[in-house]
Design a protein around this motif. Sequence first.
Motif, short mmCIF file in Angstrom:
data_model
loop_
_atom_site.label_atom_id
_atom_site.label_comp_id
_atom_site.label_asym_id
_atom_site.label_seq_id
_atom_site.Cartn_x
_atom_site.Cartn_y
_atom_site.Cartn_z
N ALA A 29 0.81 -1.22 0.00
CA ALA A 29 0.00 0.00 0.00
C ALA A 29 0.85 1.27 0.00
CB ALA A 29 -0.94 0.01 1.20
N THR A 30 2.06 1.19 0.55
CA THR A 30 2.91 2.38 0.63
C THR A 30 4.02 2.41 -0.42
OG1 THR A 30 4.31 1.33 2.31
CG2 THR A 30 2.47 2.67 3.10
N HIS A 31 4.12 1.36 -1.22
CA HIS A 31 5.18 1.27 -2.23
C HIS A 31 4.83 2.12 -3.46
CE1 HIS A 31 8.60 -0.54 -4.27
NE2 HIS A 31 7.84 -0.70 -5.34
N ALA A 32 5.81 2.77 -4.03
CA ALA A 32 5.62 3.56 -5.25
C ALA A 32 5.92 2.69 -6.46
CB ALA A 32 6.53 4.78 -5.23
N PHE A 33 4.89 2.11 -7.06
CA PHE A 33 5.04 1.29 -8.25
C PHE A 33 5.23 2.21 -9.46
CE2 PHE A 33 2.94 -1.54 -5.32
CZ PHE A 33 3.55 -2.75 -5.56
N THR A 34 5.96 1.74 -10.46
CA THR A 34 6.26 2.59 -11.62
C THR A 34 5.10 2.67 -12.61
OG1 THR A 34 7.32 0.75 -12.77
CG2 THR A 34 8.75 2.22 -11.48
N GLN A 35 4.30 1.64 -12.74
CA GLN A 35 3.24 1.61 -13.75
C GLN A 35 1.92 2.21 -13.27
OE1 GLN A 35 3.66 0.67 -16.90
NE2 GLN A 35 5.80 0.14 -16.56
N ILE A 36 1.66 2.11 -11.98
CA ILE A 36 0.40 2.60 -11.43
C ILE A 36 0.70 3.42 -10.17
CG2 ILE A 36 -1.06 0.76 -12.34
CD1 ILE A 36 -0.81 -0.64 -9.68
N PRO A 37 -0.13 4.41 -9.89
CA PRO A 37 0.16 5.26 -8.74
C PRO A 37 -0.01 4.57 -7.40
CG PRO A 37 -1.90 5.91 -9.77
CD PRO A 37 -1.29 4.86 -10.64
N LYS A 38 -0.97 3.66 -7.29
CA LYS A 38 -1.22 3.02 -6.01
C LYS A 38 -1.79 1.62 -6.23
CE LYS A 38 -3.46 3.59 -1.62
NZ LYS A 38 -3.73 4.49 -0.58
N LEU A 39 -1.35 0.70 -5.38
CA LEU A 39 -1.84 -0.67 -5.42
C LEU A 39 -2.17 -1.09 -4.00
CD1 LEU A 39 -2.21 -3.33 -7.08
CD2 LEU A 39 0.14 -3.88 -6.45
N THR A 40 -3.29 -1.76 -3.82
CA THR A 40 -3.64 -2.29 -2.51
C THR A 40 -3.94 -3.77 -2.63
OG1 THR A 40 -5.99 -1.76 -2.76
CG2 THR A 40 -4.58 -0.09 -1.71
N LEU A 41 -3.92 -4.45 -1.48
CA LEU A 41 -4.18 -5.90 -1.43
C LEU A 41 -5.22 -6.22 -0.38
CD1 LEU A 41 -0.58 -7.43 -1.23
CD2 LEU A 41 -2.00 -7.26 -3.25
#
Length: 107
Positions: free
Chosen positions: A49-61
Amino acid sequence: MLKQLSNLVSGLITKDDVLGRWGGEEFILYVNQALCAPQLAERIRMQVATHAFTQIPKLTLSLGVAKAQTYPSLDKALLAVDAVLYQAKDQGRNQVCVLSNDFQCRI
């Protein structure tokens, strides 16, 4: 994004644990020796939730947690964890749900 997620999670688990893609957007994490898998699941959820992914602004699980040894077969264990995963999704996503009485420690 999948490679980034895999790299992120692999940094949080041991060499004896296994992360596998179960469906289009579902994953299974088999934790071999973790007595406190609910805490590990919460740690993974927070890292993602706090990681900065390069392809998408935010990801949650959403994560469902069950102890495989509690069940007579792998199929039954997968059904149990699938049920709590859907519980997590139904309750608003981005959370960990634990099958009760499977673990001594809680999140």
